[in-house]
Design an enzyme around this catalytic site. Structure first.
Site, PDB file in Angstrom:
ATOM      1  N   GLN A  42       0.827  -1.214   0.000  1.00  0.00           N
ATOM      2  CA  GLN A  42       0.000   0.000   0.000  1.00  0.00           C
ATOM      3  C   GLN A  42       0.858   1.259   0.000  1.00  0.00           C
ATOM      4  OE1 GLN A  42      -2.486  -0.554   3.477  1.00  0.00           O
ATOM      5  NE2 GLN A  42      -3.748  -2.117   2.488  1.00  0.00           N
ATOM      6  N   HIS A  50      -0.922   0.067   5.629  1.00  0.00           N
ATOM      7  CA  HIS A  50      -1.432   1.101   6.540  1.00  0.00           C
ATOM      8  C   HIS A  50      -0.480   2.282   6.715  1.00  0.00           C
ATOM      9  CE1 HIS A  50      -4.572  -1.774   8.569  1.00  0.00           C
ATOM     10  NE2 HIS A  50      -4.508  -1.914   7.253  1.00  0.00           N
ATOM     11  N   TYR A  92      -9.723   7.537  19.657  1.00  0.00           N
ATOM     12  CA  TYR A  92     -10.720   6.932  18.759  1.00  0.00           C
ATOM     13  C   TYR A  92     -10.788   5.406  18.867  1.00  0.00           C
ATOM     14  CZ  TYR A  92     -11.857  11.551  17.662  1.00  0.00           C
ATOM     15  OH  TYR A  92     -12.296  12.838  17.847  1.00  0.00           O
TER      16      TYR A  92
HETATM   17 CA   LIG Z   1     -12.605   3.931  16.276  1.00  0.00          CA
END
Ligand SMILES: [Ca+2]
Length: 424
Positions: free
Chosen positions: A130, A196, A302
């Site tokens: 990637q 990633h 997050y």
């Molecule tokens: Ca999350």
């Protein structure tokens, strides 16, 4: 069990039960639907069943928003073709474009669609997996300083690499080039991974630069998304010269990298500034069933990899399948099954009045362009566009609003295109 989905509801029926056997059993499908509707969870636009079994959204409307069509008639114009795996694009003054190709080439695309020779002067990229040349953006004062910024996978010793951001002065011409190149950011630590890297570059209203990143996918990287002395799995915020803004949330905290803006991210390849609030919105590649829309707020967590919707791509549960924990942010919206989010753009122009206020997200896995209808911070409708792209559906790598109000899209393949959506 299998999912039986309609526009309104999704119900589970035994695998061996056909419509006919249900009718024979005296059970009408409509009756089943009436009893099986999950409050707040519609079937959404994607008929496939979710991967995360036994998981519930944290609030009504957090996933599978109902289909909401704008019924806009548009024409798809091919602006440029023969692009090899383009990744990011930006608009130069005067009608030209800068487009990155993942293999490491930056090209100028003329308004006619003609591709320039690769821009010279860029540092080498690691284009395996990637990795490669990723996003590109103009300094907010580009008209006076001609500075462009790009993100890429930076090769290191042996198999190691990391996301990096460089800037340079762009000089257009028959052989376009960048001068005075400086690498102003290196994600640390480097890892031996081909996955990633993130990454999008988004300017804040105050002239700082947000860099969205990934956690390199491999377990030692993933586990650093919650480590504050690591830049993996973080959105970072730097000044235009690469220095650290004094008002970053963790400046001066021992053991915490001062670049960090928000943390607990997985792989953020889509980001844009909200046109009204000026906050950073991002869409990240989640687990299988866990692509997320988040508003990346200063200092917030997050959740990855502690909480997530969906499952491992191997099929196994992730850290016990926990989807919520105190102190960790819930996504504003999530997709299960995933769309494979690529780029994103808020639509604010007048060319398509019915799209004004929409959020577009590229579907790299679903071969479509996702249009979300927003109400404040909530997604209240979803529509899929470009599903029948001619001559065949294509992966969508990026989406932007052009200075002309058209919606620009990059497809992704070895012979990809820049498309422009204009009113019919
Ligand atoms: Ca999350």
């Amino acid at each position: 069990m299998r999912a039986l989905a309609t526009r309104e509801v999704c119900i589970l029926v035994p695998e061996n039960m056909t419509m006919r056997s249900m009718q024979i059993a005296g059970v009408t499908v409509l009756t089943l639907m009436a009893y099986a509707t999950v409050p707040g969870q519609n079937a959404g636009v994607d008929p496939r069943p979710p991967n995360g079994t036994g998981q519930s959204p944290a609030f009504a409307g957090q996933t599978r928003a109902p289909e909401r069509k704008a019924n806009v008639a548009f024409t798809v114009v091919t602006v440029a073709q023969a692009l090899e795996n383009p990744w990011g694009m930006t608009f130069l003054p005067g009608g030209k474009f800068l487009v990155t190709e993942k293999a490491g080439r930056l090209r100028v695309v003329a308004a006619s669609g003609a591709l320039s020779a690769p821009v010279t002067g860029l540092p080498p990229v690691d284009a395996r997996g990637q990795g490669g040349l990723l996003d590109v953006t103009l300094n907010p004062a580009y008209a006076s300083n001609q500075l462009i910024y790009w993100s890429y996978a930076e090769p290191g010793a042996t198999d190691m690499n990391n996301t990096a951001v460089a800037r340079g002065r762009f000089v257009d011409g028959a052989t376009p080039r960048v001068e005075n190149v400086q690498v102003i950011y290196h994600q640390a630590p480097a890892m031996a991974s081909r996955l990633h890297f993130g990454s999008r570059l988004v300017w804040g209203r105050d002239g700082t630069l947000f860099i969205t990143q990934g956690e390199r996918s491999i377990t030692p990287g993933r586990m650093q998304s919650q480590n504050m002395d690591s830049l993996l799995g973080k959105v970072v915020r730097i000044n235009a010269d690469g220095s650290i803004p004094k008002d970053n949330p963790f400046v001066g905290k021992p053991g915490v990298r001062p670049e960090i803006w928000s943390f607990g991210h997985r792989n953020v390849q889509a980001a844009a500034l909200h046109p009204t609030t000026g906050e950073l919105w991002e869409v990240e590649h989640g687990a299988r069933g866990g692509d997320e829309l988040n508003i990346a707020r200063r200092g917030r967590d997050y959740g990855w990899p502690t909480i997530t919707y969906g499952i491992e791509y191997s099929g196994a549960p992730i850290t016990g399948g926990i989807t919520a924990r105190a102190g960790m942010e819930q996504p504003a919206y999530y997709w299960d099954p995933v769309i494979g989010p690529s780029g994103m753009a808020f639509y604010t122009a007048n060319l398509f009045p019915a799209w004004k206020g929409s959020l577009f997200v590229g579907g790299h896995a679903t071969n479509d362009l996702v249009r979300l209808t927003l109400e404040g911070e909530r997604v209240i409708g979803e529509e899929r566009l470009l599903t029948n792209l001619e001559p065949k559906p294509e992966r969508i790598r990026d989406v932007r609003q052009g200075p002309d109000g058209a919606v620009y899209v990059l497809t992704d393949s070895g012979a990809a295109r820049m498309l422009k959506l204009v009113p019919k």
